[in-house]
Design an enzyme around this catalytic site. Structure first.
Site, mmCIF file in Angstrom:
data_model
loop_
_atom_site.group_PDB
_atom_site.id
_atom_site.type_symbol
_atom_site.label_atom_id
_atom_site.label_comp_id
_atom_site.label_asym_id
_atom_site.label_seq_id
_atom_site.Cartn_x
_atom_site.Cartn_y
_atom_site.Cartn_z
ATOM 1 N N GLU A 9 0.869 -1.174 0.000
ATOM 2 C CA GLU A 9 0.000 0.000 0.000
ATOM 3 C C GLU A 9 0.907 1.226 0.000
ATOM 4 O OE1 GLU A 9 -3.113 -0.252 -0.514
ATOM 5 O OE2 GLU A 9 -3.300 -2.409 -0.132
ATOM 6 N N ASP A 52 -7.199 10.754 -0.904
ATOM 7 C CA ASP A 52 -7.610 9.693 -1.822
ATOM 8 C C ASP A 52 -6.961 8.367 -1.437
ATOM 9 O OD1 ASP A 52 -9.158 11.444 -3.212
ATOM 10 O OD2 ASP A 52 -7.754 11.711 -4.876
ATOM 11 N N HIS A 57 -6.914 2.615 1.684
ATOM 12 C CA HIS A 57 -6.352 1.653 2.652
ATOM 13 C C HIS A 57 -6.616 2.005 4.114
ATOM 14 C CE1 HIS A 57 -3.234 4.680 2.852
ATOM 15 N NE2 HIS A 57 -2.753 4.383 1.649
ATOM 16 N N HIS A 150 -8.412 -1.817 1.398
ATOM 17 C CA HIS A 150 -7.238 -2.540 0.936
ATOM 18 C C HIS A 150 -6.274 -2.715 2.110
ATOM 19 C CE1 HIS A 150 -7.572 -1.848 -3.647
ATOM 20 N NE2 HIS A 150 -8.761 -1.709 -3.087
ATOM 21 N N ASP A 155 -4.727 -8.673 1.235
ATOM 22 C CA ASP A 155 -4.761 -8.813 -0.223
ATOM 23 C C ASP A 155 -3.813 -9.910 -0.696
ATOM 24 O OD1 ASP A 155 -6.568 -6.801 -0.158
ATOM 25 O OD2 ASP A 155 -5.377 -5.334 -1.265
#
Length: 237
Positions: A9, A52, A57, A150, A155
């Site tokens: 991330e 954003d 995340h 996320h 993931d």
């Protein structure tokens, strides 16, 4: 065969614009199966967190403020990677960020040919179909309702299951019945769409006394059987 499934991330889309890695999650596969060995770390990006990115995340500067810097965990990360192939969803993105971080601290970048890109695998196998991780989870029936944000390790765990499907690790419709009782009065061998078969007790391999007596009686009732004529001819000769 050892492989490492990897995800990161970040604070944005491009390390050339000063964006940094804020989370790394990886897990080990041996012969395509997870071993339970993982590497997971949050990182202080030493910069602001765009709104954003935080919406994707959920990582904030307050949360990351006391986390280690990349160069403080790089050796541990590289040791976990070893020389294994790196299974990554959209490998160009993660490899570019990791190599930017490694270059910043004076280390050699990771060779791009180590990466196995599952996005490219999915696009080749299912041309024109969505190839996002969520879309592939839906295609393969992989539970991902808990993926509200996320997360690198989460993931990676989902990607390991997707990767198994992409390489043909599980064949839909060929699942054996978990309970032998499921196969008794239903599908043959536990396969979906089979023909119902009633259960019958196995018969003994040897004939019974009654069966032998019935056979002798049957033979005795035959008129002029061929094998008896052959035997009579042999005796006359």
């Amino acid at each position: 065969m050892r492989e490492v499934v990897l995800d990161t991330e970040t604070t944005g889309f491009n390390p050339d614009e000063g964006h940094r890695v804020v989370e790394i999650g990886a897990l080990e596969l041996v012969n395509h199966m997870p071993t339970g060995q993982t590497f997971h770390v949050y990182l202080n990006p030493e910069r602001d967190m765009p709104e954003d990115a935080a919406r994707v995340h959920g990582l904030t500067l307050d949360f990351l403020a006391d986390k280690p810097l990349f160069h403080e965990v790089a050796e541990e990360m590289l040791a976990f990677f070893g020389d294994a192939p790196l299974v990554i969803h959209n490998a160009a993105f993660d490899m570019k960020f990791l190599n930017a971080e490694l270059t910043r601290m004076g280390r050699d970048p990771l060779p791009f040919d180590r990466a196995i890109d599952t996005v490219q695998m999915a696009r080749k196998k299912y041309p024109g179909a969505p190839a996002s991780l969520d879309a592939l989870c839906r295609r393969f029936g992989i539970e991902n309702a808990h993926r509200t944000l996320h997360g690198a390790l989460l993931d990676s765990e989902l990607l390991a299951e997707v990767y198994l499907e992409l390489i043909g690790g599980r064949e839909p419709g060929l699942r054996l019945a978990a309970d032998p009782a499921d196969a008794g009065g239903g599908a043959v061998g536990g396969l979906s769409g089979g023909i119902p078969r009633p259960y019958r007790e196995p018969r003994p391999h040897r004939e019974t006394d009654a069966e032998r007596a019935a056979h002798v009686a049957f033979i005795a009732g035959l008129k002029d059987p061929i094998w008896m004529r052959d035997a009579a001819g042999a005796e006359g000769a």
